[in-house]
Design a protein around this motif. Structure first.
Motif, PDB file in Angstrom:
ATOM      1  N   HIS A   1       0.832  -1.206   0.000  1.00 43.66           N
ATOM      2  CA  HIS A   1       0.000   0.000   0.000  1.00 43.66           C
ATOM      3  C   HIS A   1       0.863   1.251   0.000  1.00 43.66           C
ATOM      4  O   HIS A   1       2.098   1.178   0.000  1.00 43.66           O
ATOM      5  CB  HIS A   1      -0.955  -0.010   1.205  1.00 43.66           C
ATOM      6  N   HIS A   2       0.205   2.404   0.027  1.00 45.16           N
ATOM      7  CA  HIS A   2       0.871   3.699  -0.151  1.00 45.16           C
ATOM      8  C   HIS A   2       1.403   4.309   1.147  1.00 45.16           C
ATOM      9  O   HIS A   2       2.157   5.270   1.105  1.00 45.16           O
ATOM     10  CB  HIS A   2      -0.101   4.684  -0.792  1.00 45.16           C
TER      11      HIS A   2
ATOM     12  N   VAL B   1       4.313  -3.941   2.709  1.00 43.18           N
ATOM     13  CA  VAL B   1       5.267  -3.283   1.812  1.00 43.18           C
ATOM     14  C   VAL B   1       4.674  -1.914   1.531  1.00 43.18           C
ATOM     15  O   VAL B   1       3.598  -1.800   0.948  1.00 43.18           O
ATOM     16  CB  VAL B   1       5.457  -4.055   0.495  1.00 43.18           C
ATOM     17  N   VAL B   2       5.369  -0.875   1.962  1.00 42.07           N
ATOM     18  CA  VAL B   2       4.848   0.483   1.838  1.00 42.07           C
ATOM     19  C   VAL B   2       5.567   1.195   0.699  1.00 42.07           C
ATOM     20  O   VAL B   2       6.795   1.281   0.680  1.00 42.07           O
ATOM     21  CB  VAL B   2       5.003   1.270   3.147  1.00 42.07           C
TER      22      VAL B   2
ATOM     23  N   TYR C   1       7.163   8.748   6.190  1.00 45.29           N
ATOM     24  CA  TYR C   1       7.304   8.566   7.633  1.00 45.29           C
ATOM     25  C   TYR C   1       6.714   7.229   8.065  1.00 45.29           C
ATOM     26  O   TYR C   1       7.345   6.464   8.812  1.00 45.29           O
ATOM     27  CB  TYR C   1       6.618   9.713   8.370  1.00 45.29           C
ATOM     28  N   TRP C   2       5.487   6.935   7.606  1.00 48.62           N
ATOM     29  CA  TRP C   2       4.852   5.677   7.994  1.00 48.62           C
ATOM     30  C   TRP C   2       5.629   4.485   7.432  1.00 48.62           C
ATOM     31  O   TRP C   2       5.746   3.444   8.100  1.00 48.62           O
ATOM     32  CB  TRP C   2       3.404   5.649   7.514  1.00 48.62           C
ATOM     33  N   ALA C   3       6.167   4.629   6.232  1.00 51.78           N
ATOM     34  CA  ALA C   3       6.994   3.551   5.677  1.00 51.78           C
ATOM     35  C   ALA C   3       8.196   3.280   6.571  1.00 51.78           C
ATOM     36  O   ALA C   3       8.554   2.124   6.839  1.00 51.78           O
ATOM     37  CB  ALA C   3       7.446   3.924   4.264  1.00 51.78           C
ATOM     38  N   GLY C   4       8.817   4.360   7.041  1.00 49.74           N
ATOM     39  CA  GLY C   4       9.955   4.212   7.941  1.00 49.74           C
ATOM     40  C   GLY C   4       9.578   3.566   9.261  1.00 49.74           C
ATOM     41  O   GLY C   4      10.328   2.751   9.814  1.00 49.74           O
TER      42      GLY C   4
ATOM     43  N   VAL D   1       8.335  -3.586   4.969  1.00 52.15           N
ATOM     44  CA  VAL D   1       9.418  -3.028   4.165  1.00 52.15           C
ATOM     45  C   VAL D   1       9.052  -1.635   3.688  1.00 52.15           C
ATOM     46  O   VAL D   1       7.921  -1.393   3.243  1.00 52.15           O
ATOM     47  CB  VAL D   1       9.695  -3.932   2.938  1.00 52.15           C
ATOM     48  N   ASP D   2      10.001  -0.723   3.765  1.00 50.18           N
ATOM     49  CA  ASP D   2       9.879   0.595   3.151  1.00 50.18           C
ATOM     50  C   ASP D   2      10.436   0.474   1.739  1.00 50.18           C
ATOM     51  O   ASP D   2      11.640   0.307   1.544  1.00 50.18           O
ATOM     52  CB  ASP D   2      10.675   1.616   3.972  1.00 50.18           C
TER      53      ASP D   2
END
Length: 404
Positions: free
Chosen positions: A312-313, A330-331, A340-343, A352-353
């Motif tokens: 997702h995003h 998986v972002v 930020y949320w991916a991190g 995973v970012d």
């Protein structure tokens, strides 16, 4: 009570959760938000009527206006806040303001004009000054490379917000008989901003001496979704091993127009089936194999626990829902708070970012190799047990108590 926002689905969905809780406590609730059909439908599901403000958020997002158009768009947003929110707030006891900075500034100004209580809410902490991280950058307004001190960057951020929004905000305030604001960001933040995020996913760290506000972290605002999954989707899920979900919500994915085919190839490379959500990118599959199922609006709370992984995003709501479901992620961040949320997902070890907005089949396959690892699944399930689910109840009680 009036709940006011201007933004994407991620800005409206939490208000649906709060509105549902407030109505259970006997409050009358109105919601001002963009006039998108899916927003109106979602609010209707919790018994709240949408008061439309401004232009369609979907139309604005898909049109991809250049960064130079931001001041003009902000002027339109602020003017619409003064026009629509003023009428909607008549007779209200409390106004809750969130969404993009100029929209929140306009809504809070309306509350000031009407003399009613107001609360400023953010669904991610990146607009709250902190010495521990950089502020978000506006498109076309990058910070100088030589400036690396976070304190100086936050000073620059305040100047940029004033340059972008100060003049038009104060023009509308003057017309309403209000004094000028000399610090737009500080005005929106106020002395007691609310942070409607989960403290595990988004831990707030106080900074004595740096900030003069007291953050109230309520937990994420989640509305329980009782909608059943469609029978044909249930049949697909039951027909094989858990699939991988691919969906990017309100993101048009302009930098990756072939993302659907790339994602499909990546998932198939791992021997998995795929559920693809159309979203605002209008994702679809161009072959007729039976290992892919395309969905529109769907109950993610019911769907995500049955996924092998969720691609997702990185919107705040999707990230929280996937984390609560215990699904590895998986972002693929596109903009704003999504990196930020991916991190955070990577830091927690629950996914995973991807690190870039334009995934390929190869890059997604590499990311999925980590996400589909049993160790990632085990960590995701462990973290899921720590996520709070009472955020809307906490916020609703605070608002009702404030009304006496």
């Amino acid at each position: 009570m009036l709940l006011s926002t201007y933004g994407s689905r991620g800005d409206v969905e939490p208000l649906a959760g709060l509105a549902a809780q407030l109505r259970e406590l006997g409050a009358e609730v109105r919601v001002c938000a963009p006039p998108d059909e899916d927003f109106e439908r979602r609010l209707a599901e919790v018994g709240v009527v949408l008061v439309p403000v401004g232009m369609s958020a979907r139309a604005l997002t898909k049109s991809a206006p250049p960064p130079s158009a931001l001041p003009e768009r902000a002027a339109q947003v602020i003017a619409s806040q003064f026009e629509v929110v003023t009428a909607a707030a008549e007779g209200c006891d409390v106004l809750v303001a969130t969404g993009m900075m100029p929209a929140a500034a306009g809504a809070l100004s309306v509350a000031e004009k009407l003399g009613i209580s107001s609360v400023s809410v953010t669904f991610q902490q990146l607009t709250l000054p902190s010495p521990y991280r950089r502020p978000l950058e506006y498109a076309g307004r990058s910070f100088p490379l030589e400036v690396t001190d976070n304190r100086m960057l936050w000073e620059l951020d305040a100047e940029i917000n004033n340059e972008l929004f100060g003049a038009v905000l104060n023009t509308n305030r003057a017309a309403a008989g209000l004094p000028p604001v000399d610090d737009v960001r500080g005005y929106v933040t106020g002395s007691r901003p609310w942070l409607a995020t989960d403290p595990v996913l988004d831990p707030w760290q106080q900074a004595p001496g740096f900030t003069d506000f007291d953050v109230v972290q309520t937990g994420a605002w989640i509305v329980p979704d009782a909608n059943p999954l469609p029978p044909d989707l249930m049949a697909f899920l039951d027909a094989g091993a858990p699939p991988v979900y691919v969906g990017f919500g309100s993101m048009p994915m302009l930098a990756a127009t072939d993302v659907a085919q790339g994602a499909l190839a990546a998932v198939r490379a791992h021997g998995r089936r795929v559920i693809m959500a159309r979203g605002w990118a209008d994702l679809d599959v161009l072959d007729d194999r039976d290992d892919c199922f395309v969905v529109g609006e769907v109950n993610q709370q019911a769907l995500f626990p049955r996924m092998a992984a969720v691609v997702h995003h990185g919107g705040a709501g999707t990230t929280t829902t996937a984390t609560l479901a215990g699904a590895p992620q998986v972002v693929v961040p596109q903009a704003a708070d999504q990196p930020y949320w991916a991190g955070r997902i990577a830091d927690l070890g629950i996914g995973v970012d991807h690190g870039g907005p334009a995934p390929t089949g190869e890059s997604l396959s590499v990311a999925l190799a980590t996400a589909l690892n049993p160790e990632t699944r085990a960590r995701a399930e462990a973290v899921a047990g720590r996520i709070r689910t009472d955020g809307t109840a906490v916020a609703a009680k605070l608002l009702v108590d404030a009304c006496g």
